[in-house]
Write a protein that holds these residues in place. Structure first.
Motif, PDB file in Angstrom:
ATOM      1  N   ASN A  87      17.272 -50.160  44.859  1.00  0.00           N
ATOM      2  CA  ASN A  87      17.648 -49.578  43.565  1.00  0.00           C
ATOM      3  C   ASN A  87      16.756 -48.404  43.185  1.00  0.00           C
ATOM      4  N   VAL A  88      15.471 -48.528  43.430  1.00  0.00           N
ATOM      5  CA  VAL A  88      14.567 -47.403  43.163  1.00  0.00           C
ATOM      6  C   VAL A  88      14.917 -46.231  44.083  1.00  0.00           C
ATOM      7  N   ALA A  89      15.179 -46.536  45.348  1.00  0.00           N
ATOM      8  CA  ALA A  89      15.571 -45.481  46.288  1.00  0.00           C
ATOM      9  C   ALA A  89      16.867 -44.817  45.840  1.00  0.00           C
ATOM     10  N   SER A  90      17.781 -45.593  45.262  1.00  0.00           N
ATOM     11  CA  SER A  90      19.031 -45.037  44.758  1.00  0.00           C
ATOM     12  C   SER A  90      18.764 -44.049  43.626  1.00  0.00           C
ATOM     13  N   SER A  91      17.857 -44.395  42.735  1.00  0.00           N
ATOM     14  CA  SER A  91      17.513 -43.488  41.636  1.00  0.00           C
ATOM     15  C   SER A  91      16.920 -42.192  42.157  1.00  0.00           C
ATOM     16  N   VAL A  92      15.994 -42.322  43.083  1.00  0.00           N
ATOM     17  CA  VAL A  92      15.371 -41.131  43.673  1.00  0.00           C
ATOM     18  C   VAL A  92      16.402 -40.334  44.471  1.00  0.00           C
ATOM     19  N   GLY A  93      17.255 -41.040  45.214  1.00  0.00           N
ATOM     20  CA  GLY A  93      18.279 -40.372  46.016  1.00  0.00           C
ATOM     21  C   GLY A  93      19.243 -39.557  45.181  1.00  0.00           C
ATOM     22  N   ARG A  94      19.579 -40.039  44.014  1.00  0.00           N
ATOM     23  CA  ARG A  94      20.482 -39.296  43.129  1.00  0.00           C
ATOM     24  C   ARG A  94      19.854 -37.969  42.714  1.00  0.00           C
TER      25      ARG A  94
END
Length: 184
Positions: A38-45
């Motif tokens: 989920n953190v990676a998803s935020s950064v990825g966005r």
């Protein structure tokens, strides 16, 4: 493309913790691995949005979909320990999340900003159908004979959905510009 992404997107977040627990990882650690995704998803966005400024919206979209596909087909089946679980969470979260930041931009690029409002309505309608089907189909595959707790059928299902979206993104990218290195 939208249907395939939304059918695939949430399934790993739903079933990866169960997958990890069946492979001997504690439920607490599995929860941490999903938090990593989920953190990676935020950064990825955020990063995918910025990368679209440099390599182009459609190129960013193709790249995100391709890596999400690879993470489901080639990393998930081997994510049976914490180290590979972190890699899966990072790669999948980062690239799957990145899709959401560039998809509306890609629609504007492909169909024109003047048609964005009507295309957004279609986008979310098709997204809803995909989201409604993704988890139930994944669960049916997991519950089917020969799959049980191996999750291989599910990872293939999700990978093929991402692959379908990836191929469609490549076709959309090629329809916009034939030059491979165009910033589109």
């Amino acid at each position: 493309m939208v249907f395939f992404v939304t059918a695939a997107y949430i399934v790993p977040y739903t079933y990866l913790p169960e997958f990890w627990v069946t492979h001997g990882i504690s439920s607490q650690t599995a929860s941490v691995l999903i938090a990593v995704a989920n953190v990676a998803s935020s950064v990825g966005r955020i990063v995918t949005g910025f990368s679209a400024d440099y390599i182009g919206v459609l190129n960013s979209l193709v790249l995100s979909l391709g890596i999400a596909c690879v993470s489901c087909l080639l990393v998930w089946p081997f994510a049976t320990n914490i180290g590979v679980g972190v890699v899966m969470g990072l790669f999948y979260g980062f690239t799957a999340g990145g899709y959401w930041s560039v998809a509306p931009l890609a629609a504007a690029k492909l169909f024109g900003i003047e048609k964005l409002a009507s295309n957004t309505g279609t986008f979310y309608t098709v997204s809803a159908v995909g989201a409604w089907l993704g988890n139930p189909v994944g669960n049916a595959i997991l519950s089917g004979p020969g799959h049980g707790t191996q999750f291989l059928g599910m990872s293939i299902y999700i990978g093929v959905l991402w692959l379908s979206a990836f191929v469609m993104a490549i076709i959309n990218r090629a329809s916009y510009s034939k030059r491979l290195i165009d910033i589109v």
